[in-house]
Every structure is written in C-alpha cells, then in structure tokens.
Write an enzyme that holds these catalytic residues in place. Sequence first.
Site, PDB file in Angstrom:
ATOM      1  N   HIS A 136       4.667   3.787  -3.656  1.00 36.00           N
ATOM      2  CA  HIS A 136       3.758   2.823  -3.032  1.00 36.00           C
ATOM      3  C   HIS A 136       3.920   2.853  -1.514  1.00 36.00           C
ATOM      4  CE1 HIS A 136       3.499   1.144  -7.130  1.00 36.00           C
ATOM      5  NE2 HIS A 136       2.349   0.625  -6.729  1.00 36.00           N
ATOM      6  N   LYS A 140       5.220  -2.573   0.591  1.00 38.16           N
ATOM      7  CA  LYS A 140       5.512  -3.198  -0.710  1.00 38.16           C
ATOM      8  C   LYS A 140       6.987  -3.581  -0.750  1.00 38.16           C
ATOM      9  CE  LYS A 140       5.001  -2.516  -5.713  1.00 38.16           C
ATOM     10  NZ  LYS A 140       4.288  -3.797  -5.908  1.00 38.16           N
TER      11      LYS A 140
END
EC number: 1.17.1.8
Length: 241
Positions: A136, A140
């Site tokens: 990600h 995040k």
Amino acid sequence: MKILLIGYGAMNQRVARLAEEKGHEIIGVIEPQKNETTPYTHYDHITDAQNEADVAIDFSNPNLLFPLLEEEFQLPLVIATTGEKEKLIEKLNELSHNMPVFFSANMSYGVHALTKILEAAIPLLQDYDIELTEAHHNKKVDAPSGTLVKLYDVIKDLRQNITPVYDRHELTEQRTKDEVGIHSIRGGTIVGEHDVLFAGTDETITLSHKAQSKDIFANGAITAAEKLINQSNGYYTFDNL
C-alpha cells in the site's frame, strides 16, 4: 438516497463525488473537528443526523467510529474502517439486532471474488506452502492490511493449526508446514495489492488482486448502501448482500 459520511478523508471524499454523480445526496459529515473547507454540514453525532439520512457510510478510524457506535440510533450502516477488527465486528453484530449493518475490510467486489477463489484453491493445494503479501501507499498506518487479515482468516478456516509468521530475520530454522508468511510493503502511491503465493515442489501458483484506483472501494461502499437500505435488520457482508 441521502447519505451521512463518517470521516471525510480521501476515501469518503471519493464516495461523495461518486455518490453525487449517481444522483445521491450527501446530507452531512461527521469529523473529529469541524473543518471549514468541508463542503457539507458538520455533525458531531449520528443521533443528530439520523432523521435526515437513509444510510451512513464510514471510512474513518476506530478513534472516531467507536464512540459514535455507542450512541442510541437506528440507521443503516456501511462500515469500512479497519483496525481493532474483532472488537468492531462484535459491536456491529450487537447493533445489527436494531438496524441493517454491512461490514467489509475491503469494499472491492474483486477482493471478495479473490477470497472465493482462495477458498476453492486451498483444498486442492494442501501440500503447498502459503505466503501472503500486501502493498500500500506510504500513508497507510496499519499493517498488515485488513484485507490481508481477511485472506489469512480464510486460510485458517480451511487449514488446521496454522501459525502466522510476520518476520523471519531472527529465525535460524527451516520453514515448517504450518507456517503462513505475512508481509507488508509501504511505499509511494500504491493503491492496494494483495498476493497469495502457493509454493510447491518445482512450481508456484499466485493469486493476485491489484487495485488501480480507490474509486473501486468508494463505488463498492455506495453499491452496498444502495442494497442495504432495503434490507431487514441484520449483519451483512458481500456473502449475503
């Protein structure tokens, strides 16, 4: 459909844009603090907005969401918050006696399809080692992702006595058959990638899902909301909605 947004970060901003393109109305937003740049009515509580909304869509965090869930209200909920999953599911199951509630750690229907493919693959590949990897963007904060935890749960339900291994750098022993490696990558603007590697003797099989835009998650939440408002009280996932 009149929508109350819980949280107004990148995801619910997309929900707002896409929902309005579909002809829905955003009646307001619950944020930790009122933000003058947010183009919608600010609410502090679900109870303040429940008479104006048909459904609430949440892309927030446990710190904002959990206090709201303690309020006395009856409003269909679409919940996409990740983190403290077991506590969250327990609370949503409790609320589902009084309202329809939908929860998914990943609002992409493609990820739901991946879990179904994984369920079919595991009995066929009992002798294969399994490694899970997710990647990600660098903003995040939780790891592993809620989606990877969901994939691990699918494996755990179908393979007995497995053990998650999050870090091998201090291990000085061979991999055992009951291990499932879990790996997280953070960098750049990666939207979301999830891979399930089955490693056998002289061959590997990889199941993979790569999100190319966050719009898939926003559209998934909107579609779930459109269906949920017509459902009776209960706890819903992609499996039964």
